[in-house]
Write an enzyme that holds these catalytic residues in place. Structure first.
Site, PDB file in Angstrom:
ATOM      1  NE  ARG A 136      -4.079   0.481   1.879  1.00  0.00           N
ATOM      2  CZ  ARG A 136      -5.193   0.594   2.073  1.00  0.00           C
ATOM      3  NH1 ARG A 136      -5.630   1.531   2.997  1.00  0.00           N
ATOM      4  NH2 ARG A 136      -6.306  -0.066   1.436  1.00  0.00           N
TER       5      ARG A 136
ATOM      6  CG  HIS B 121      -8.171   0.448  -3.451  1.00  0.00           C
ATOM      7  ND1 HIS B 121      -7.504  -0.796  -2.741  1.00  0.00           N
ATOM      8  CD2 HIS B 121      -8.845   0.586  -2.243  1.00  0.00           C
ATOM      9  CE1 HIS B 121      -7.919  -1.100  -1.866  1.00  0.00           C
ATOM     10  NE2 HIS B 121      -8.916  -0.193  -1.368  1.00  0.00           N
TER      11      HIS B 121
ATOM     12  CD  GLN C  84     -13.077  -1.490  -2.144  1.00  0.00           C
ATOM     13  OE1 GLN C  84     -12.414  -1.578  -1.032  1.00  0.00           O
ATOM     14  NE2 GLN C  84     -14.204  -2.256  -1.875  1.00  0.00           N
TER      15      GLN C  84
ATOM     16  CG  ASP D  41     -13.582   6.411  -1.758  1.00  0.00           C
ATOM     17  OD1 ASP D  41     -13.616   6.487  -0.459  1.00  0.00           O
ATOM     18  OD2 ASP D  41     -12.431   6.353  -2.397  1.00  0.00           O
TER      19      ASP D  41
ATOM     20  NE  ARG E  52     -10.739  -5.160  -0.518  1.00  0.00           N
ATOM     21  CZ  ARG E  52      -9.737  -4.313  -0.077  1.00  0.00           C
ATOM     22  NH1 ARG E  52     -10.526  -3.338   0.407  1.00  0.00           N
ATOM     23  NH2 ARG E  52      -8.434  -4.302  -0.002  1.00  0.00           N
TER      24      ARG E  52
HETATM   25  N1   CP Z   1     -11.449  -0.210   1.611  1.00  0.00           N
HETATM   26  C1   CP Z   1     -10.243  -0.109   1.985  1.00  0.00           C
HETATM   27  O1   CP Z   1      -9.482  -0.454   1.255  1.00  0.00           O
HETATM   28  O2   CP Z   1     -10.307  -0.021   3.265  1.00  0.00           O
HETATM   29  P1   CP Z   1      -9.020   0.316   4.420  1.00  0.00           P
HETATM   30  O3   CP Z   1      -8.531   1.649   3.975  1.00  0.00           O
HETATM   31  O4   CP Z   1      -9.612   0.206   5.635  1.00  0.00           O
HETATM   32  O5   CP Z   1      -8.060  -1.032   3.836  1.00  0.00           O
HETATM   33  N1  NVA Z   2     -10.007   6.898  -1.900  1.00  0.00           N
HETATM   34  C1  NVA Z   2      -9.653   6.346  -0.610  1.00  0.00           C
HETATM   35  C2  NVA Z   2      -9.899   5.085  -0.593  1.00  0.00           C
HETATM   36  C3  NVA Z   2      -9.757   4.241   0.822  1.00  0.00           C
HETATM   37  C4  NVA Z   2     -10.055   2.711   0.712  1.00  0.00           C
HETATM   38  C5  NVA Z   2      -8.250   6.633  -0.175  1.00  0.00           C
HETATM   39  O1  NVA Z   2      -7.350   6.488  -0.935  1.00  0.00           O
HETATM   40  O2  NVA Z   2      -7.840   7.170   1.002  1.00  0.00           O
END
Ligand code: CP
Ligand code: NVA
Length: 301
Positions: free
Chosen positions: A101, A128, A131, A220, A288
């Site tokens: 990440r 992502h 997701q 989101d 997930r």
């Molecule tokens: N949706 C998602 O990736 O959540 P987190 O940031 O909690 O991993």
């Molecule tokens: N768009 C958000 C998604 C979190 C899962 C971020 O990047 O913070």
């Protein structure tokens, strides 16, 4: 030859379908091959906070018979200047796969280039894809299909939106993204998807236009991780993009509501919608786990 999963494009439509079918089978509990990854070790290197991605990967890895090793850059030498090149090569000598990440998507690309093990994108500023797999599974569960689904994404053209555009292009859904001017999805992602999906992909300003007759309404956060310094400005720009019951009333009566979470209730989505009968957000979060187990099996078996 190792396979990475950095964007949805890394899987063909046929592979996505196989993987989603397998995830549904895993979720059903009828699975006979429960621990296909016995003896394997999978690293999780996270530069940003995470609830769902971290926990679903750690639990899924355990359920597949493998072990997970969670790392934060400040606890390993990369935080003290060891290069991505060296780190990726060393990881490849110990681990069987790594979930990253990151802020910059280029770090993922660079890491994958130096790794001889599969690298999975656990979220970058640009994509992502894990997701998106769970989102597709949730749509299949609730709607029975992907082809012909009218998908409305309301809000910021961010990492989640980019992966959903690619997911729609790959699977036959139509997607309309509604965002304020200047907050559109990534141009390269959009152009590439558009060249494949043509009239199935659109960007509009008016959220009502996107929501009109939609089967899925998705949103989101307005301020993604790393964008906090622009938080106030963003919240002002997005104030007309809230998914509330009024906006949802433009969608099909049986439309479902999705949100990748974490949600900022009262900003991009109201409590009423998030907790309402059309919301599938907690199934989506659960999925997930199942989709990532199917992905790990696919990449490592
Ligand atoms: N949706 C998602 O990736 O959540 P987190 O940031 O909690 O991993
Ligand atoms: N768009 C958000 C998604 C979190 C899962 C971020 O990047 O913070």
């Amino acid at each position: 030859m190792k396979r990475d999963f950095l964007t949805v494009w890394d899987l063909s439509e046929a592979e996505i379908n196989i993987l989603l079918k397998r995830a549904i089978e895993i979720k059903s509990g009828k699975d006979s091959n429960k621990c296909p990854l016995i003896g394997k070790s999978i690293g999780l290197l996270f530069e940003k906070a995470s609830t769902r991605t971290r926990i679903s990967f750690e639990v899924g890895i355990y359920q597949l018979g493998a072990q997970s090793i969670y790392m934060n850059p400040n606890e390993i030498q990369i935080g003290r200047g060891e290069t991505i090149n060296d780190t990726a090569k060393v990881f490849s000598r110990y681990l069987d796969a790594v979930v990253l990440r990151t802020y910059s998507h280029n770090i993922l690309i660079e890491f994958a280039g130096y790794s001889s093990i599969p690298v999975i994108n656990g979220l970058s500023d640009l994509h992502h894809p894990c997701q998106a797999l769970a989102d597709l599974m949730t749509i299949i569960e609730r709607k029975g299909r992907l082809g012909g689904i009218r998908f409305a994404y309301i809000g910021d053209g961010n990492n989640v939106a980019n992966s959903l555009i690619e997911a729609a292009a790959r699977t036959g859904m139509s997607i309309t993204v509604s965002c304020p001017k200047g907050y559109e999805p990534d141009t390269e992602v959009y152009e590439r998807a558009k060249s494949l999906a043509k009239d199935r992909i659109a960007i509009v300003n008016d959220p009502k236009k996107a929501a009109h007759k939609a089967d899925v309404v998705y949103t989101d956060v307005w301020v993604s991780m790393g964008q906090e310094k622009d938080g106030l400005k963003r919240k002002r720009k997005f104030k007309n993009y809230q998914v509330d019951s009024k906006l949802l009333s433009y969608a099909e009566p049986d439309a479902i509501v999705l949100h990748c979470m974490p949600a900022h209730r009262g900003e991009e989505i109201t409590d009423e919608v998030m907790d309402g009968p059309q919301s599938a957000v907690f199934d989506q979060a659960e999925n997930r786990l199942h989709t990532q187990k199917a992905l790990l099996e696919f990449l490592l078996s």
